[in-house]
Design a protein around this motif. Structure first.
Motif, PDB file in Angstrom:
ATOM      1  N   SER A   6       0.837  -1.010   0.080  1.00 46.41           N
ATOM      2  CA  SER A   6       0.028  -0.066  -0.005  1.00 46.41           C
ATOM      3  C   SER A   6       0.922   1.477  -0.001  1.00 46.41           C
ATOM      4  CB  SER A   6      -0.928   0.080   1.230  1.00 46.41           C
ATOM      5  OG  SER A   6      -0.252  -0.078   2.404  1.00 46.41           O
ATOM      6  N   VAL A   7       2.107   1.104   0.390  1.00 41.63           N
ATOM      7  CA  VAL A   7       3.022   2.322   0.345  1.00 41.63           C
ATOM      8  C   VAL A   7       3.904   2.424  -0.759  1.00 41.63           C
ATOM      9  CG1 VAL A   7       2.793   2.837   2.993  1.00 41.63           C
ATOM     10  CG2 VAL A   7       4.723   1.416   2.016  1.00 41.63           C
ATOM     11  N   VAL A   8       4.413   1.516  -1.077  1.00 32.91           N
ATOM     12  CA  VAL A   8       5.313   1.184  -2.475  1.00 32.91           C
ATOM     13  C   VAL A   8       4.251   0.753  -3.845  1.00 32.91           C
ATOM     14  CG1 VAL A   8       7.234   0.118  -3.543  1.00 32.91           C
ATOM     15  CG2 VAL A   8       7.155   0.509  -1.000  1.00 32.91           C
ATOM     16  N   SER A   9       4.135   1.551  -4.681  1.00 29.62           N
ATOM     17  CA  SER A   9       3.155   1.264  -5.792  1.00 29.62           C
ATOM     18  C   SER A   9       3.928   0.361  -6.774  1.00 29.62           C
ATOM     19  CB  SER A   9       2.632   2.539  -6.472  1.00 29.62           C
ATOM     20  OG  SER A   9       4.093   3.624  -6.807  1.00 29.62           O
ATOM     21  N   GLU A  10       5.292   0.718  -7.017  1.00 23.38           N
ATOM     22  CA  GLU A  10       6.038  -0.145  -8.157  1.00 23.38           C
ATOM     23  C   GLU A  10       7.176  -1.025  -7.517  1.00 23.38           C
ATOM     24  OE1 GLU A  10       8.150   0.778 -12.392  1.00 23.38           O
ATOM     25  OE2 GLU A  10       7.402   2.523 -11.177  1.00 23.38           O
ATOM     26  N   TRP A  11       7.062  -2.215  -7.938  1.00 29.12           N
ATOM     27  CA  TRP A  11       7.938  -3.254  -7.462  1.00 29.12           C
ATOM     28  C   TRP A  11       8.809  -3.720  -8.515  1.00 29.12           C
ATOM     29  CZ3 TRP A  11       8.829  -4.079  -2.274  1.00 29.12           C
ATOM     30  CH2 TRP A  11       8.094  -3.640  -1.332  1.00 29.12           C
ATOM     31  N   LEU A  12      10.084  -4.333  -8.625  1.00 17.34           N
ATOM     32  CA  LEU A  12      10.854  -4.801  -9.604  1.00 17.34           C
ATOM     33  C   LEU A  12      11.142  -6.215  -9.109  1.00 17.34           C
ATOM     34  CD1 LEU A  12      13.356  -2.040 -10.801  1.00 17.34           C
ATOM     35  CD2 LEU A  12      11.207  -2.794 -11.869  1.00 17.34           C
ATOM     36  N   PRO A  13      10.593  -7.233  -9.788  1.00  7.39           N
ATOM     37  CA  PRO A  13      11.315  -8.642  -9.298  1.00  7.39           C
ATOM     38  C   PRO A  13      12.662  -8.741  -9.487  1.00  7.39           C
ATOM     39  CG  PRO A  13       9.240  -8.648 -10.826  1.00  7.39           C
ATOM     40  CD  PRO A  13       9.733  -7.318 -10.669  1.00  7.39           C
ATOM     41  N   LEU A  14      13.483  -9.322  -8.645  1.00  2.24           N
ATOM     42  CA  LEU A  14      14.841  -9.574  -8.594  1.00  2.24           C
ATOM     43  C   LEU A  14      15.473  -9.939  -9.879  1.00  2.24           C
ATOM     44  CD1 LEU A  14      15.753 -11.430  -5.371  1.00  2.24           C
ATOM     45  CD2 LEU A  14      15.245  -8.934  -5.838  1.00  2.24           C
ATOM     46  N   PRO A  15      14.930 -10.547 -10.955  1.00  5.96           N
ATOM     47  CA  PRO A  15      15.287 -10.811 -12.358  1.00  5.96           C
ATOM     48  C   PRO A  15      15.494  -9.392 -13.153  1.00  5.96           C
ATOM     49  CG  PRO A  15      13.930 -12.543 -11.965  1.00  5.96           C
ATOM     50  CD  PRO A  15      13.745 -11.556 -10.577  1.00  5.96           C
ATOM     51  N   ASP A  16      14.396  -8.599 -12.763  1.00  2.00           N
ATOM     52  CA  ASP A  16      14.178  -7.292 -13.440  1.00  2.00           C
ATOM     53  C   ASP A  16      15.369  -6.421 -13.049  1.00  2.00           C
ATOM     54  OD1 ASP A  16      12.051  -8.602 -14.723  1.00  2.00           O
ATOM     55  OD2 ASP A  16      10.495  -6.880 -14.000  1.00  2.00           O
ATOM     56  N   VAL A  17      15.634  -6.530 -11.481  1.00  2.80           N
ATOM     57  CA  VAL A  17      16.493  -5.746 -11.067  1.00  2.80           C
ATOM     58  C   VAL A  17      17.918  -6.052 -11.604  1.00  2.80           C
ATOM     59  CG1 VAL A  17      17.602  -4.869  -8.802  1.00  2.80           C
ATOM     60  CG2 VAL A  17      15.424  -5.217  -8.908  1.00  2.80           C
ATOM     61  N   ALA A  18      18.170  -7.356 -11.769  1.00  3.97           N
ATOM     62  CA  ALA A  18      19.494  -7.677 -12.455  1.00  3.97           C
ATOM     63  C   ALA A  18      19.579  -7.265 -13.800  1.00  3.97           C
ATOM     64  CB  ALA A  18      19.437  -9.281 -12.224  1.00  3.97           C
ATOM     65  N   GLU A  19      18.421  -7.115 -14.542  1.00  6.44           N
ATOM     66  CA  GLU A  19      18.577  -6.595 -15.971  1.00  6.44           C
ATOM     67  C   GLU A  19      18.821  -5.086 -16.006  1.00  6.44           C
ATOM     68  OE1 GLU A  19      15.431  -6.304 -19.509  1.00  6.44           O
ATOM     69  OE2 GLU A  19      15.487  -8.344 -18.530  1.00  6.44           O
ATOM     70  N   LYS A  20      18.125  -4.408 -15.177  1.00  4.41           N
ATOM     71  CA  LYS A  20      18.431  -2.956 -15.015  1.00  4.41           C
ATOM     72  C   LYS A  20      19.975  -2.652 -14.334  1.00  4.41           C
ATOM     73  CE  LYS A  20      14.044  -0.848 -14.394  1.00  4.41           C
ATOM     74  NZ  LYS A  20      14.194   0.110 -15.431  1.00  4.41           N
ATOM     75  N   LEU A  21      20.371  -3.475 -13.490  1.00  3.18           N
ATOM     76  CA  LEU A  21      21.725  -3.047 -13.221  1.00  3.18           C
ATOM     77  C   LEU A  21      22.853  -3.848 -14.013  1.00  3.18           C
ATOM     78  CD1 LEU A  21      21.331  -3.879  -9.133  1.00  3.18           C
ATOM     79  CD2 LEU A  21      21.344  -1.620 -10.627  1.00  3.18           C
ATOM     80  N   ASN A  22      22.253  -4.642 -14.880  1.00  2.36           N
ATOM     81  CA  ASN A  22      23.350  -5.361 -15.800  1.00  2.36           C
ATOM     82  C   ASN A  22      24.226  -6.296 -14.886  1.00  2.36           C
ATOM     83  OD1 ASN A  22      24.224  -6.319 -18.247  1.00  2.36           O
ATOM     84  ND2 ASN A  22      25.842  -4.310 -18.209  1.00  2.36           N
TER      85      ASN A  22
END
Length: 117
Positions: A6-22
């Motif tokens: 309810s306080v955080v509207s947007e989440w990134l699953p760990l594989p998506d985080v890995a992709e963003k951080l390369n």
């Protein structure tokens, strides 16, 4: 829906985080384990995810690690840290996470440190 969701509207699953951080997903798990990032289980599938605001383009928000440390030293658990960062504070004004994005880490860390007293 959990309080976190309810306080955080947007989440990134760990594989998506890995992709963003390369980096590898294994590296993301290491970043969560060492406190550079915080993750929580969210959504219908109860998957581990990181608040999207923790990632800026291709790196972790620079002031995040130290701020997490200060809050953990004040006795906060990971989910409480996330909740605090994303809960609006009229005296700021706004949310601590937004102040960190605006470069106001000293003020946020001072407030975080005061919570331990």
């Amino acid at each position: 829906m959990s309080n976190l969701e309810s306080v955080v509207s947007e989440w990134l699953p760990l594989p998506d985080v890995a992709e963003k951080l390369n980096v590898s997903v294994t590296k993301v798990h290491a970043l969560v384990k060492d406190g550079s990032l915080l993750a929580a289980r969210v959504g219908e599938r109860n998957i581990r995810a990181v608040p999207a605001a923790f990632i800026v383009e291709d790196h972790i928000l620079e002031s995040l690690r130290g701020t997490i440390s200060v809050l953990q030293d004040a006795g906060f658990e990971d989910e409480e840290v996330i909740t605090w960062l994303f809960t609006a504070d009229e005296s700021l004004p706004g949310r601590p996470i937004d102040a960190l994005h605006a470069g106001r880490k000293t003020e946020i860390r001072r407030r975080a440190a005061a919570l331990g007293w």
